[in-house]
Design an enzyme around this catalytic site. Structure first.
Site, mmCIF file in Angstrom:
data_model
loop_
_atom_site.group_PDB
_atom_site.id
_atom_site.type_symbol
_atom_site.label_atom_id
_atom_site.label_comp_id
_atom_site.label_asym_id
_atom_site.label_seq_id
_atom_site.Cartn_x
_atom_site.Cartn_y
_atom_site.Cartn_z
ATOM 1 N N THR A 349 22.601 36.687 42.384
ATOM 2 C CA THR A 349 23.004 37.120 41.043
ATOM 3 C C THR A 349 24.495 37.426 41.044
ATOM 4 O O THR A 349 25.015 37.996 42.015
ATOM 5 C CB THR A 349 22.202 38.357 40.584
ATOM 6 O OG1 THR A 349 22.621 38.745 39.275
ATOM 7 C CG2 THR A 349 22.377 39.535 41.526
ATOM 8 N N HIS A 402 12.753 46.886 53.055
ATOM 9 C CA HIS A 402 12.803 47.445 54.407
ATOM 10 C C HIS A 402 11.427 47.419 55.094
ATOM 11 O O HIS A 402 11.338 47.684 56.298
ATOM 12 C CB HIS A 402 13.315 48.894 54.334
ATOM 13 C CG HIS A 402 13.966 49.370 55.594
ATOM 14 N ND1 HIS A 402 14.049 48.610 56.736
ATOM 15 C CD2 HIS A 402 14.578 50.546 55.898
ATOM 16 C CE1 HIS A 402 14.674 49.283 57.686
ATOM 17 N NE2 HIS A 402 15.003 50.475 57.203
#
Length: 431
Positions: A349, A402
Site C-alpha cells: 500500500t 507475530h
C-alpha cells in the site's frame, strides 16, 4: 409474468444492496439489457434481463438489502421489440405539452405525491432519474418536496440519504427557532443536550463496501497479533535509474516506469527468502504459498480496494506496471470483477501518494504481511563520518502477524527490501 431475481454472485457473497435501478416501471426491456446495479461486499454487479418485456413492478428500492435468489422486480413478457415504448410517449393528450413546459418543478411534486396517477409518464427515463424509489417514499412520508432537496449526486439524482440529511437539517432549524422564541430559562440544559440539539449534522448511510472494510479491519486487529517494524530507503539510485530509462521505457512498452514495479520486484525477492510472510494460518496449520500474487491497494470512489497482480514473480517491470494501470482504471471506473480481488498472498500500500510520511498499515487478512510505502522527502543523511548530504528518503513499514512471523524474520525481510531498492540493478538478477 417473469421475475427478476438476484443471481448467484460468488461463493462468499449471499446478499447485496440495490445501488441503482437502471430501468423503471413502464420501461420496455430487451433481453440482455442491464436492469439494476447491485453493490456487494467487494464489487458492483449489473443484473441483466433474461427475457424481453415491460417492467411492471419494482420490489426493492435503492438502498435495500436483497438476498441471492430473491425476486426484486417483475417483467410482463410482450410480443415484438420496443413497440410498447412508442404509445407510452403519445398516450397523454396534446394539451399536456404546454403544462410540461410551463411547470417542470410541478411535475416533480406530482410524481412525488401521486406516482400512480402519473404512471404513463414513467416511460420518461430522465424524469424517473430525479429520485430513487426509496427517496420518493421517504419524501412522501415526511411531506418533503423533492425539488427542495440538495443532492451531491453528479447526475442530480436525489437519494434517500439526501432526504434524511435535509429532514435533519430542517428539524434542527425548527428547534433553533423554537428555542430562540422561548423566554430565558433559569435552568440551563446540559452541555451534551445542547450539542446534540443545536449543532447541524449530516447523516449518511455507510455503503456496503465501507461496512465490509470496517468489519474486516476490526476482525484483523482482534484476531491477529499484529506488529509493525520500520526502516528507511535511500531512493537516490531508483530515481536516477527511472530518470535515465523512463523515456525509452515508455516508448517500448507504452506504460510509465513507476516506483511500484521496483517495490513489487523487491517484495517478491524478499518473500522467496522469508516464505512465512507469504503464508496464512488455517486452523492449526500454516499454508505456505509458493506463488506470488501481490495485492496493490488502490483508492476507489467507495473506499480502498486491493486488486491483485497475478504471478508477479513471472512479470517484467513493464508487465507489473501495465497490470497496475489496468487494475487502477478498473477501480476508478467501478469495473473490478471478483476475480480481480481474490487470492492475494501479500499486499503493498502506498500512502505516499496522499502525502503520508509514516503510518502503520493494517493487515489484509488472511495474509500475514503488508508493506507500507510513504512520501519521498529530502532529508540530511550522514554519508560517512565527515559528509552529510540531502537525499530523497522514504520510510517503509512492514506490519506482520507475530503468531507465525518472528521479529527477526520481519526485520530481515524489511532490510532485504531496503537493500534491493538501494541497488535496483540487483533486482534484474533476482530469479
Amino acid at each position: 409474468m417473469g421475475e427478476i431475481k438476484v443471481p448467484e454472485l460468488a461463493e462468499s457473497i449471499s446478499e447485496g444492496t440495490v445501488a441503482q435501478w437502471l430501468k423503471q416501471v413502464g420501461d420496455f426491456v430487451e433481453k440482455g439489457d442491464y436492469i439494476v446495479e447491485l453493490e456487494t461486499d467487494k464489487v458492483n454487479v449489473e443484473i441483466t434481463a433474461e427475457d424481453s418485456g415491460v417492467l411492471t413492478e419494482l420490489l426493492a428500492g435503492e438502498g435495500d438489502t436483497v438476498q441471492v435468489g430473491e425476486t426484486i422486480a417483475r417483467l410482463e413478457a410482450k410480443e415484438g421489440a420496443s413497440a410498447p415504448a412508442a404509445p407510452k410517449a403519445e398516450e397523454k393528450p396534446a394539451e399536456e405539452a404546454p403544462k410540461q413546459e410551463a411547470a417542470p418543478a410541478q411535475q416533480k411534486t406530482v410524481e412525488e405525491v401521486a406516482p400512480a396517477a402519473e404512471a404513463p409518464q414513467q416511460g420518461n427515463q430522465k424524469q424517473w432519474l430525479i429520485a430513487s424509489p426509496a427517496a420518493r417514499k421517504a419524501a412522501r412520508e415526511r411531506g418533503i418536496k423533492l425539488d427542495q432537496v440538495p443532492t451531491t449526486d453528479p447526475l442530480g439524482r436525489v437519494r434517500k440519504h439526501d432526504i434524511d440529511s435535509y429532514a435533519d437539517q430542517k428539524s434542527n432549524e425548527q428547534k433553533q427557532q423554537a428555542q430562540a422564541s422561548k423566554p430565558a430559562s433559569p435552568v440551563s440544559p446540559s452541555p451534551a443536550a445542547s450539542e446534540n440539539s443545536d449543532k447541524p449534522v449530516e447523516r449518511e448511510r455507510m455503503s456496503r463496501r465501507r461496512q465490509t472494510i470496517a468489519k474486516r479491519l476490526v476482525e484483523v486487529q482482534q484476531t491477529a497479533a499484529m506488529l509493525t517494524t520500520f526502516n528507511e530507503v535511500d531512493m537516490t539510485a531508483v530515481m536516477a535509474l527511472r530518470k535515465r530509462r523512463k523515456d525509452k521505457f515508455f516508448e517500448q512498452h507504452d506504460v510509465r516506469l513507476g516506483f511500484m514495479s521496483f517495490f513489487t520486484k523487491a517484495v517478491v525477492a524478499a518473500l522467496k527468502k522469508y516464505p512465512l510472510l507469504n503464508a496464512e494460518i488455517q486452523g492449526n496449520e500454516l499454508l505456505i504459498k509458493k506463488f506470488y500474487d501481490i495485492g496493490i491497494a488502490v483508492s476507489a470512489p467507495d473506499g480502498l480496494v486491493v486488486p491483485v497482480v497475478r504471478d508477479a514473480d513471472r512479470k517484467t517491470f513493464a508487465g507489473i506496471e501495465g497490470s497496475i494501470v489496468d487494475l487502477a482504471k478498473k477501480a476508478r471506473d467501478n469495473k473490478l470483477a471478483l476475480k480481480d480481488l481474490q487470492g492475494g498472498t501479500f499486499t503493498i500500500t502506498n500512502g505516499g501518494v496522499f502525502g503520508s510520511l509514516m503510518s502503520t498499515p493494517i493487515l489484509n487478512g488472511p495474509q500475514v504481511g503488508i508493506l507500507g510505502m510513504h512520501k519521498v522527502q529530502l532529508r540530511p543523511v550522514a554519508i560517512d563520518e565527515e559528509r552529510i548530504e540531502n537525499r530523497p528518503m522514504m520510510y517503509i513499514a512492514l506490519s506482520y502477524d507475530h503468531r507465525i512471523v518472528d521479529g527477526k524474520e520481519a526485520v530481515s525481510f524489511l532490510a532485504t527490501v531496503k537493500e534491493l531498492l538501494e541497488d535496483p540493478e540487483s533486482l534484474l538478477l533476482e530469479g
